[in-house]
Motif scaffolding. Structure first.
Motif, PDB file in Angstrom:
ATOM      1  N   GLY A  93       2.188   3.237  -9.903  1.00 33.19           N
ATOM      2  CA  GLY A  93       1.015   3.227  -9.047  1.00 33.19           C
ATOM      3  C   GLY A  93       0.327   1.886  -8.914  1.00 33.19           C
ATOM      4  O   GLY A  93      -0.692   1.781  -8.263  1.00 33.19           O
ATOM      5  N   ASN A 104       2.552   1.679  -3.376  1.00 34.29           N
ATOM      6  CA  ASN A 104       1.610   2.176  -4.383  1.00 34.29           C
ATOM      7  C   ASN A 104       1.381   3.676  -4.297  1.00 34.29           C
ATOM      8  O   ASN A 104       0.862   4.273  -5.227  1.00 34.29           O
ATOM      9  CB  ASN A 104       0.271   1.445  -4.275  1.00 34.29           C
ATOM     10  CG  ASN A 104       0.288   0.129  -5.018  1.00 34.29           C
ATOM     11  OD1 ASN A 104       0.941   0.002  -6.040  1.00 34.29           O
ATOM     12  ND2 ASN A 104      -0.413  -0.845  -4.496  1.00 34.29           N
ATOM     13  N   LYS A 105       1.761   4.298  -3.184  1.00 35.11           N
ATOM     14  CA  LYS A 105       1.623   5.748  -3.049  1.00 35.11           C
ATOM     15  C   LYS A 105       2.666   6.485  -3.883  1.00 35.11           C
ATOM     16  O   LYS A 105       2.547   7.675  -4.128  1.00 35.11           O
ATOM     17  CB  LYS A 105       1.764   6.180  -1.584  1.00 35.11           C
ATOM     18  CG  LYS A 105       0.756   5.554  -0.658  1.00 35.11           C
ATOM     19  CD  LYS A 105      -0.621   6.092  -0.894  1.00 35.11           C
ATOM     20  CE  LYS A 105      -1.567   5.484   0.117  1.00 35.11           C
ATOM     21  NZ  LYS A 105      -2.947   5.751  -0.186  1.00 35.11           N
ATOM     22  N   HIS A 106       3.700   5.770  -4.305  1.00 33.53           N
ATOM     23  CA  HIS A 106       4.797   6.393  -5.041  1.00 33.53           C
ATOM     24  C   HIS A 106       4.730   6.010  -6.514  1.00 33.53           C
ATOM     25  O   HIS A 106       5.423   5.111  -6.972  1.00 33.53           O
ATOM     26  CB  HIS A 106       6.138   5.984  -4.425  1.00 33.53           C
ATOM     27  CG  HIS A 106       6.253   6.400  -2.995  1.00 33.53           C
ATOM     28  ND1 HIS A 106       6.603   7.674  -2.636  1.00 33.53           N
ATOM     29  CD2 HIS A 106       6.024   5.728  -1.849  1.00 33.53           C
ATOM     30  CE1 HIS A 106       6.600   7.773  -1.318  1.00 33.53           C
ATOM     31  NE2 HIS A 106       6.251   6.600  -0.817  1.00 33.53           N
ATOM     32  N   ARG A 107       3.918   6.731  -7.255  1.00 30.22           N
ATOM     33  CA  ARG A 107       3.714   6.426  -8.670  1.00 30.22           C
ATOM     34  C   ARG A 107       5.020   6.523  -9.463  1.00 30.22           C
ATOM     35  O   ARG A 107       5.213   5.816 -10.441  1.00 30.22           O
ATOM     36  CB  ARG A 107       2.663   7.341  -9.266  1.00 30.22           C
ATOM     37  CG  ARG A 107       1.302   7.153  -8.623  1.00 30.22           C
ATOM     38  CD  ARG A 107       0.249   8.024  -9.263  1.00 30.22           C
ATOM     39  NE  ARG A 107      -0.030   7.612 -10.628  1.00 30.22           N
ATOM     40  CZ  ARG A 107      -0.788   6.566 -10.972  1.00 30.22           C
ATOM     41  NH1 ARG A 107      -1.338   5.813 -10.038  1.00 30.22           N
ATOM     42  NH2 ARG A 107      -0.996   6.268 -12.225  1.00 30.22           N
ATOM     43  N   GLN A 160       0.841  -1.204   0.000  1.00 27.78           N
ATOM     44  CA  GLN A 160       0.000   0.000   0.000  1.00 27.78           C
ATOM     45  C   GLN A 160       0.875   1.252   0.000  1.00 27.78           C
ATOM     46  O   GLN A 160       0.601   2.208  -0.729  1.00 27.78           O
ATOM     47  CB  GLN A 160      -0.939   0.005   1.206  1.00 27.78           C
ATOM     48  CG  GLN A 160      -2.066  -1.000   1.107  1.00 27.78           C
ATOM     49  CD  GLN A 160      -2.837  -1.142   2.416  1.00 27.78           C
ATOM     50  OE1 GLN A 160      -2.507  -0.514   3.416  1.00 27.78           O
ATOM     51  NE2 GLN A 160      -3.858  -1.978   2.405  1.00 27.78           N
ATOM     52  N   ALA A 161       1.909   1.247   0.814  1.00 26.88           N
ATOM     53  CA  ALA A 161       2.820   2.392   0.866  1.00 26.88           C
ATOM     54  C   ALA A 161       3.556   2.547  -0.462  1.00 26.88           C
ATOM     55  O   ALA A 161       3.703   3.655  -0.986  1.00 26.88           O
ATOM     56  CB  ALA A 161       3.818   2.222   2.007  1.00 26.88           C
TER      57      ALA A 161
END
Length: 140
Positions: free
Chosen positions: A112, A104-107, A101-102
């Protein structure tokens, strides 16, 4: 701040990081591998190393400085000498969902979508141990 590769040449940038270390006094600091395979990553790791050494010399409680065993720490001489051998192993199986989840915050790192970016390389649960090398230990 200046571009990291230039930043390691200026004591004001090292001093900036030392001030942060003095303020937060971390128990553990995890950095990119100094001299790693990506210039900005390796330079930022070296900047932290310099700041950590300076903070230690000033008696600041900075704990341990960790890095992942990548880049030059995984070359043959490092592995043979033991310098590239991880001494910290953290089982992250119970926290893997939070990690993704973390991530995925960094596209900029994966577009993403961790599932899509990892594809068949998605780690198996029996391999999900984070490994680090303790570069400096100021806890002794």
């Amino acid at each position: 701040r200046r571009h990291v590769s230039l930043g390691t040449r200026y004591s004001e940038d090292v001093n900036f990081i030392v001030a942060l270390l003095r303020k937060y006094q971390p128990e553990i600091t995890i950095i990119h591998t100094p001299g790693g395979e990506k210039l900005d990553h390796g330079e930022s790791g070296y900047l932290m190393y310099l700041a950590f050494k300076k903070a230690m010399a000033q008696g600041i409680a900075v704990g341990q400085l960790w890095t992942a065993p990548h880049g030059w720490l995984s070359d043959a001489p490092s592995v043979e000498s033991g310098r590239g051998k991880a001494d910290v192993h953290i089982d992250i199986r119970n926290n893997q969902a939070v990690k993704y989840q973390a991530w995925n915050k960094h596209r900029s790192q994966n577009g993403g979508d961790i599932e899509k970016s990892l594809g068949s390389r998605r780690p198996r649960y029996d391999q999900d141990v984070e490994k680090f090398i303790t570069i400096l230990d100021n806890t002794k």
